[in-house]
Design an enzyme around this catalytic site. Structure first.
Site, mmCIF file in Angstrom:
data_model
loop_
_atom_site.group_PDB
_atom_site.id
_atom_site.type_symbol
_atom_site.label_atom_id
_atom_site.label_comp_id
_atom_site.label_asym_id
_atom_site.label_seq_id
_atom_site.Cartn_x
_atom_site.Cartn_y
_atom_site.Cartn_z
ATOM 1 N N CYS A 140 0.831 -1.211 0.000
ATOM 2 C CA CYS A 140 0.000 0.000 0.000
ATOM 3 C C CYS A 140 0.866 1.262 0.000
ATOM 4 C CB CYS A 140 -0.933 -0.012 1.208
ATOM 5 S SG CYS A 140 -0.100 -0.367 2.761
ATOM 6 N N HIS A 219 -2.402 5.613 6.415
ATOM 7 C CA HIS A 219 -1.012 6.070 6.574
ATOM 8 C C HIS A 219 -0.926 7.502 6.033
ATOM 9 C CE1 HIS A 219 0.150 1.813 6.811
ATOM 10 N NE2 HIS A 219 -0.146 1.593 5.552
HETATM 11 P P1 NAD Z 1 -5.102 -10.635 6.936
HETATM 12 O O1 NAD Z 1 -4.469 -11.182 8.150
HETATM 13 O O2 NAD Z 1 -6.220 -9.669 7.054
HETATM 14 O O3 NAD Z 1 -5.613 -11.814 6.004
HETATM 15 C C1 NAD Z 1 -4.851 -12.972 5.753
HETATM 16 C C2 NAD Z 1 -5.808 -14.135 5.673
HETATM 17 O O4 NAD Z 1 -5.079 -15.312 5.283
HETATM 18 C C3 NAD Z 1 -6.493 -14.451 6.998
HETATM 19 O O5 NAD Z 1 -7.865 -14.681 6.748
HETATM 20 C C4 NAD Z 1 -5.783 -15.742 7.459
HETATM 21 O O6 NAD Z 1 -6.624 -16.555 8.244
HETATM 22 C C5 NAD Z 1 -5.477 -16.377 6.122
HETATM 23 N N1 NAD Z 1 -4.418 -17.398 6.140
HETATM 24 C C6 NAD Z 1 -3.393 -17.525 6.994
HETATM 25 N N2 NAD Z 1 -2.640 -18.599 6.652
HETATM 26 C C7 NAD Z 1 -3.213 -19.131 5.560
HETATM 27 C C8 NAD Z 1 -2.922 -20.262 4.752
HETATM 28 N N3 NAD Z 1 -1.866 -21.040 4.991
HETATM 29 N N4 NAD Z 1 -3.744 -20.534 3.695
HETATM 30 C C9 NAD Z 1 -4.806 -19.741 3.424
HETATM 31 N N5 NAD Z 1 -5.153 -18.655 4.176
HETATM 32 C C10 NAD Z 1 -4.351 -18.370 5.227
HETATM 33 O O7 NAD Z 1 -3.911 -10.021 6.069
HETATM 34 P P2 NAD Z 1 -4.010 -8.886 4.971
HETATM 35 O O8 NAD Z 1 -3.901 -7.579 5.651
HETATM 36 O O9 NAD Z 1 -5.144 -9.154 4.065
HETATM 37 O O10 NAD Z 1 -2.611 -9.111 4.231
HETATM 38 C C11 NAD Z 1 -2.459 -10.015 3.164
HETATM 39 C C12 NAD Z 1 -1.275 -9.572 2.321
HETATM 40 O O11 NAD Z 1 -1.570 -8.277 1.786
HETATM 41 C C13 NAD Z 1 0.055 -9.430 3.057
HETATM 42 O O12 NAD Z 1 1.097 -9.712 2.179
HETATM 43 C C14 NAD Z 1 0.081 -7.954 3.406
HETATM 44 O O13 NAD Z 1 1.371 -7.469 3.642
HETATM 45 C C15 NAD Z 1 -0.525 -7.371 2.145
HETATM 46 N N6 NAD Z 1 -1.115 -6.032 2.308
HETATM 47 C C16 NAD Z 1 -1.844 -5.699 3.400
HETATM 48 C C17 NAD Z 1 -2.370 -4.443 3.510
HETATM 49 C C18 NAD Z 1 -3.147 -4.018 4.716
HETATM 50 O O14 NAD Z 1 -3.129 -2.851 5.066
HETATM 51 N N7 NAD Z 1 -3.866 -4.877 5.373
HETATM 52 C C19 NAD Z 1 -2.162 -3.497 2.497
HETATM 53 C C20 NAD Z 1 -1.460 -3.871 1.356
HETATM 54 C C21 NAD Z 1 -0.925 -5.150 1.278
#
Ligand code: NAD
Length: 344
Positions: A140, A219
């Site tokens: 992000c 942010h």
């Molecule tokens: P999150 O924790 O909200 O979601 C992750 C999901 O994956 C959860 O539902 C979890 O239960 C599931 N999970 C965990 N292990 C798993 C597995 N082995 N198989 C399948 N599902 C599994 O995380 P998020 O914030 O959505 O982040 C996901 C990615 O996106 C990360 O790489 C993060 O850095 C990136 N990201 C996040 C944001 C943010 O602000 N949240 C912004 C941009 C990018």
């Protein structure tokens, strides 16, 4: 129709699933969940097939009355592409599984660039992902920096960028994240954000620092870009005005007697997003305070706010289009995605 599977249905995964469903050239064929927690409800309501992450988890879903269409490998087999939205640094471990069944995959910004090899931003390097099998949509913060720095390069050379990321401590749903009463600097300097921008804008000389603050909604970036000449602020404003997914906002309304608070901070900006009936109250665009843009000698100073939960969502859609070469022109893909998502 490109068949899309979502592995990891959290903050990013559920938003990408919703965005794919609004496109006319791709569809969701299933989502993977590890546990039948509350976040599964959106998938069930939308009638999306749910897959358990592993066989050992199936009984857990069945006990809760959730019917399961298979496990992760089954979804990988039927999908043309998996959007891996599992927590950062975990997702890359799934690469072998995707390779085995010849399924393309997109990872998110929590993964490192090197093992995936191609990083994506729709504005800056769309063409690098055309026909690729494995791509990472940058984080992000990197998306935000790229969207506003890249347009400047059409009129100026950028000698150097120094930026400080004031980062939210967790997403609104993350009650287990912190700090709640502290400001935590990232003590490694430069922070990883600068090198990450270089994965989508090669050769940009940029260094970043970061602090984590007790807020959940956005942010804020404080950016100083040293240009080859004095910035013409009106010209910079018109460049950003013409840039998709960048919104110029007024912190204060000026009238002859006083300054009136309009959108002075992230709280008001997110309230505007909620008022504007964006999906979920999200703001996929980068918000730049128009009255916070200044020039001193050759330096351009500006502030921008990033809705971390949603700015990367349209990028995932454009990355899918590039990887299947459904559209070779990045601006056409951006426009198509924006129209489908109601991004203005
Ligand atoms: P999150 O924790 O909200 O979601 C992750 C999901 O994956 C959860 O539902 C979890 O239960 C599931 N999970 C965990 N292990 C798993 C597995 N082995 N198989 C399948 N599902 C599994 O995380 P998020 O914030 O959505 O982040 C996901 C990615 O996106 C990360 O790489 C993060 O850095 C990136 N990201 C996040 C944001 C943010 O602000 N949240 C912004 C941009 C990018």
């Amino acid at each position: 129709m490109i068949k899309v599977g979502i592995n990891g249905y959290g903050t990013i995964g559920k938003r990408v699933a919703e965005a794919v469903q609004l496109q006319d050239d791709m569809e969701i064929v299933g989502v993977v969940k590890t546990k039948p927690t509350y976040e599964i409800q959106g998938a069930l309501d939308a009638g999306l097939p749910v897959f358990a992450s592993t066989k050992s988890k199936i009984a857990f879903f069945e006990e809760k009355g959730v019917s399961i269409s298979g496990v992760t490998e089954d979804l990988v087999d039927i999908a043309d592409i998996i959007i891996d939205c599992t927590p950062g640094k975990l997702g890359v471990n799934n690469m072998e599984m995707y390779k085995k069944s010849g399924t393309k995959a997109i990872w998110q910004g929590g993964e490192k660039h090197a093992p995936i090899g191609v990083s994506f931003n729709a504005l800056t390097n769309y063409s690098s992902s055309i026909n690729q099998d494995y791509v990472r949509v940058v984080s992000c913060n990197t998306t935000g920096l790229s969207r506003t720095l890249y347009p400047i390069l059409s009129k100026y050379s950028i000698d150097n960028v120094q930026a400080v990321m004031v980062r939210r401590s967790g997403d609104p749903k993350d009650s287990d994240r912190g700090p709640i009463n502290s400001i935590e600097p990232v003590l490694t300097v430069p922070s990883h954000h600068g090198p990450d921008v270089q994965t989508v804008i090669a050769d940009l000389n940029i260094q970043t620092m970061a602090v984590k603050v007790p807020t959940t909604i956005m942010h804020v970036h404080c950016i100083i870009a040293e240009l080859d000449r004095e910035p013409d602020i009106e010209e910079i404003i018109s460049l950003w005005d013409a840039t998709p997914r960048v919104n110029l906002l007024e912190g204060f309304l000026n009238n002859k007697d006083s300054k009136i608070r309009n959108l002075p901070g992230t709280a008001e900006i997110m309230e505007l997003a909620r008022d504007s009936s964006y999906t979920r109250g999200d703001l996929n665009q980068i918000a730049v305070w128009k009255d916070g843009i200044h020039g001193l000698d050759n330096k351009l100073y500006y502030y921008q706010a990033i809705h971390q939960e949603s700015d990367v969502i349209p990028e995932n859609i454009d990355a899918i289009r590039a990887m299947f070469n459904l559209e070779s022109d990045n601006l056409k893909s951006i426009d198509k995605t924006n129209k489908a998502l109601g991004i203005n």
